[in-house]
Design a protein around this motif. Sequence first.
Motif, PDB file in Angstrom:
ATOM      1  N   TYR A  57     -32.564  12.490  13.252  1.00 45.06           N
ATOM      2  CA  TYR A  57     -32.498  13.370  15.034  1.00 45.06           C
ATOM      3  C   TYR A  57     -31.348  14.513  14.732  1.00 45.06           C
ATOM      4  CZ  TYR A  57     -31.007  15.023  19.403  1.00 45.06           C
ATOM      5  OH  TYR A  57     -29.718  15.723  20.187  1.00 45.06           O
ATOM      6  N   ARG A  58     -31.333  15.967  15.136  1.00 45.47           N
ATOM      7  CA  ARG A  58     -30.326  16.444  14.804  1.00 45.47           C
ATOM      8  C   ARG A  58     -30.043  17.306  16.175  1.00 45.47           C
ATOM      9  NH1 ARG A  58     -30.235  13.707  10.612  1.00 45.47           N
ATOM     10  NH2 ARG A  58     -30.145  14.324   8.926  1.00 45.47           N
ATOM     11  N   ARG A  59     -29.173  17.682  16.434  1.00 44.75           N
ATOM     12  CA  ARG A  59     -28.615  17.569  17.428  1.00 44.75           C
ATOM     13  C   ARG A  59     -29.036  19.303  17.740  1.00 44.75           C
ATOM     14  NH1 ARG A  59     -24.727  15.119  20.945  1.00 44.75           N
ATOM     15  NH2 ARG A  59     -24.028  13.325  19.672  1.00 44.75           N
ATOM     16  N   LEU A  60     -29.523  20.264  18.801  1.00 34.46           N
ATOM     17  CA  LEU A  60     -29.140  21.713  19.000  1.00 34.46           C
ATOM     18  C   LEU A  60     -28.022  21.610  19.194  1.00 34.46           C
ATOM     19  CD1 LEU A  60     -31.848  22.249  20.959  1.00 34.46           C
ATOM     20  CD2 LEU A  60     -32.000  22.491  18.617  1.00 34.46           C
ATOM     21  N   ASN A  61     -27.393  23.257  18.212  1.00 36.44           N
ATOM     22  CA  ASN A  61     -26.292  23.565  18.955  1.00 36.44           C
ATOM     23  C   ASN A  61     -26.265  24.919  19.788  1.00 36.44           C
ATOM     24  OD1 ASN A  61     -24.300  24.882  17.999  1.00 36.44           O
ATOM     25  ND2 ASN A  61     -22.742  23.289  17.807  1.00 36.44           N
ATOM     26  N   PHE A  62     -25.862  24.783  20.524  1.00 32.50           N
ATOM     27  CA  PHE A  62     -25.631  25.712  22.124  1.00 32.50           C
ATOM     28  C   PHE A  62     -25.117  26.926  21.326  1.00 32.50           C
ATOM     29  CE2 PHE A  62     -23.673  28.177  24.947  1.00 32.50           C
ATOM     30  CZ  PHE A  62     -25.231  28.875  25.671  1.00 32.50           C
ATOM     31  N   CYS A  63     -24.221  27.246  19.643  1.00 37.61           N
ATOM     32  CA  CYS A  63     -23.944  28.357  19.836  1.00 37.61           C
ATOM     33  C   CYS A  63     -24.611  28.536  18.731  1.00 37.61           C
ATOM     34  CB  CYS A  63     -22.185  28.230  19.353  1.00 37.61           C
ATOM     35  SG  CYS A  63     -20.566  27.630  19.933  1.00 37.61           S
ATOM     36  N   GLY A  64     -25.452  27.533  17.689  1.00 39.50           N
ATOM     37  CA  GLY A  64     -26.411  28.117  16.657  1.00 39.50           C
ATOM     38  C   GLY A  64     -27.749  29.206  17.284  1.00 39.50           C
ATOM     39  N   LEU A  65     -27.813  28.755  18.822  1.00 36.31           N
ATOM     40  CA  LEU A  65     -28.691  29.145  19.621  1.00 36.31           C
ATOM     41  C   LEU A  65     -28.468  30.273  19.369  1.00 36.31           C
ATOM     42  CD1 LEU A  65     -29.826  25.985  21.863  1.00 36.31           C
ATOM     43  CD2 LEU A  65     -30.936  26.860  19.586  1.00 36.31           C
ATOM     44  N   ILE A  66     -27.160  30.720  19.886  1.00 37.07           N
ATOM     45  CA  ILE A  66     -26.828  32.360  20.759  1.00 37.07           C
ATOM     46  C   ILE A  66     -26.853  33.123  19.301  1.00 37.07           C
ATOM     47  CG2 ILE A  66     -24.585  33.407  21.393  1.00 37.07           C
ATOM     48  CD1 ILE A  66     -23.871  31.460  23.254  1.00 37.07           C
ATOM     49  N   LEU A  67     -25.982  32.156  18.102  1.00 36.74           N
ATOM     50  CA  LEU A  67     -26.156  33.158  17.096  1.00 36.74           C
ATOM     51  C   LEU A  67     -27.658  33.182  16.608  1.00 36.74           C
ATOM     52  CD1 LEU A  67     -23.083  32.422  15.210  1.00 36.74           C
ATOM     53  CD2 LEU A  67     -23.102  34.265  17.029  1.00 36.74           C
ATOM     54  N   GLY A  68     -28.132  32.566  16.874  1.00 38.25           N
ATOM     55  CA  GLY A  68     -29.423  32.844  15.716  1.00 38.25           C
ATOM     56  C   GLY A  68     -30.912  33.650  16.919  1.00 38.25           C
ATOM     57  N   SER A  69     -30.498  33.958  17.950  1.00 38.61           N
ATOM     58  CA  SER A  69     -31.702  34.158  19.066  1.00 38.61           C
ATOM     59  C   SER A  69     -32.051  35.300  18.026  1.00 38.61           C
ATOM     60  CB  SER A  69     -30.798  34.262  19.990  1.00 38.61           C
ATOM     61  OG  SER A  69     -30.187  35.602  20.023  1.00 38.61           O
ATOM     62  N   GLU A  70     -32.769  35.967  18.791  1.00 40.16           N
ATOM     63  CA  GLU A  70     -33.587  37.243  18.928  1.00 40.16           C
ATOM     64  C   GLU A  70     -32.732  38.233  18.712  1.00 40.16           C
ATOM     65  OE1 GLU A  70     -36.455  37.227  17.007  1.00 40.16           O
ATOM     66  OE2 GLU A  70     -36.080  35.395  17.164  1.00 40.16           O
ATOM     67  N   TRP A  71     -31.438  38.394  19.608  1.00 38.26           N
ATOM     68  CA  TRP A  71     -31.199  39.445  20.309  1.00 38.26           C
ATOM     69  C   TRP A  71     -30.353  40.218  17.975  1.00 38.26           C
ATOM     70  CZ3 TRP A  71     -31.780  41.345  24.576  1.00 38.26           C
ATOM     71  CH2 TRP A  71     -32.423  41.017  25.088  1.00 38.26           C
ATOM     72  N   PRO A  72     -29.878  41.578  18.903  1.00 43.81           N
ATOM     73  CA  PRO A  72     -29.640  42.075  17.350  1.00 43.81           C
ATOM     74  C   PRO A  72     -28.127  41.635  17.529  1.00 43.81           C
ATOM     75  CG  PRO A  72     -30.041  43.333  18.940  1.00 43.81           C
ATOM     76  CD  PRO A  72     -30.436  42.128  19.216  1.00 43.81           C
ATOM     77  N   ASN A  73     -27.237  41.771  18.991  1.00 42.06           N
ATOM     78  CA  ASN A  73     -26.271  41.492  18.119  1.00 42.06           C
ATOM     79  C   ASN A  73     -25.551  41.051  20.069  1.00 42.06           C
ATOM     80  OD1 ASN A  73     -25.657  43.556  20.350  1.00 42.06           O
ATOM     81  ND2 ASN A  73     -25.901  45.071  19.591  1.00 42.06           N
TER      82      ASN A  73
END
Length: 213
Positions: free
Chosen positions: A197-213
């Motif tokens: 199991y690998r936890r999802l990380n909320f900060c990682g989801l934000i930084l890795g999203s499709e938004w350019p910035n």
Amino acid sequence: MKKIIAGVEIPDDAMAQAATDLIRSTESELMFHHALRAFLFGALAARRDNLTFDTQLLYISSMFHNVGLNAKYQRSPFRFEVDGANAARDFLRQHGVDEGKIAEVWVGIALHTTPGISEHLSALVSLISAGVQMDVRGERYDDFTAHQRDEIVQAYPRESGFKKKLIEAYARGMVHRPETTFGTVNADVLDRYDPNYRRLNFCGLILGSEWPN
């Protein structure tokens, strides 16, 4: 004859008995006894905090709060709490319960593992969580007398190794849908139980999203 444990009367009307029979036939004795203890601790918490609540609905909610962990839901894409809430909703509708009350039960079951929310909602919602959390992790343990705790456990025993067995039961009910544990205490369960199991990380989801910035 009415059954009274630690001064709390166990509901024995037709709907409560139907719920008891259903849960007894579909859950392990460990989980069935946990549900009963959760009800009793929730009812005692109401007495302690001077809260008015619907005893019958607290009982039904306690019976159904872990239903979503059952094998029936191994293909479910939802959080196990949501599956339990949906099952309780279906059961209550079959018994003609008011939709407003059903919605309250649904919220209480759906949020019972989410810290910091339930206690700010209705008495019923807060008591569902309070009863479960007392039995699972001893929340406000010393607010209950030794006599109350002992009488409840004598009536509905915590079998040997209950703590580890409960964690395993949670894990088995969620290991096939790890994504549903994101943002909840359930992530802790799989983190301990499943080495892959690998936890999802909320900060990682934000930084890795499709938004350019």
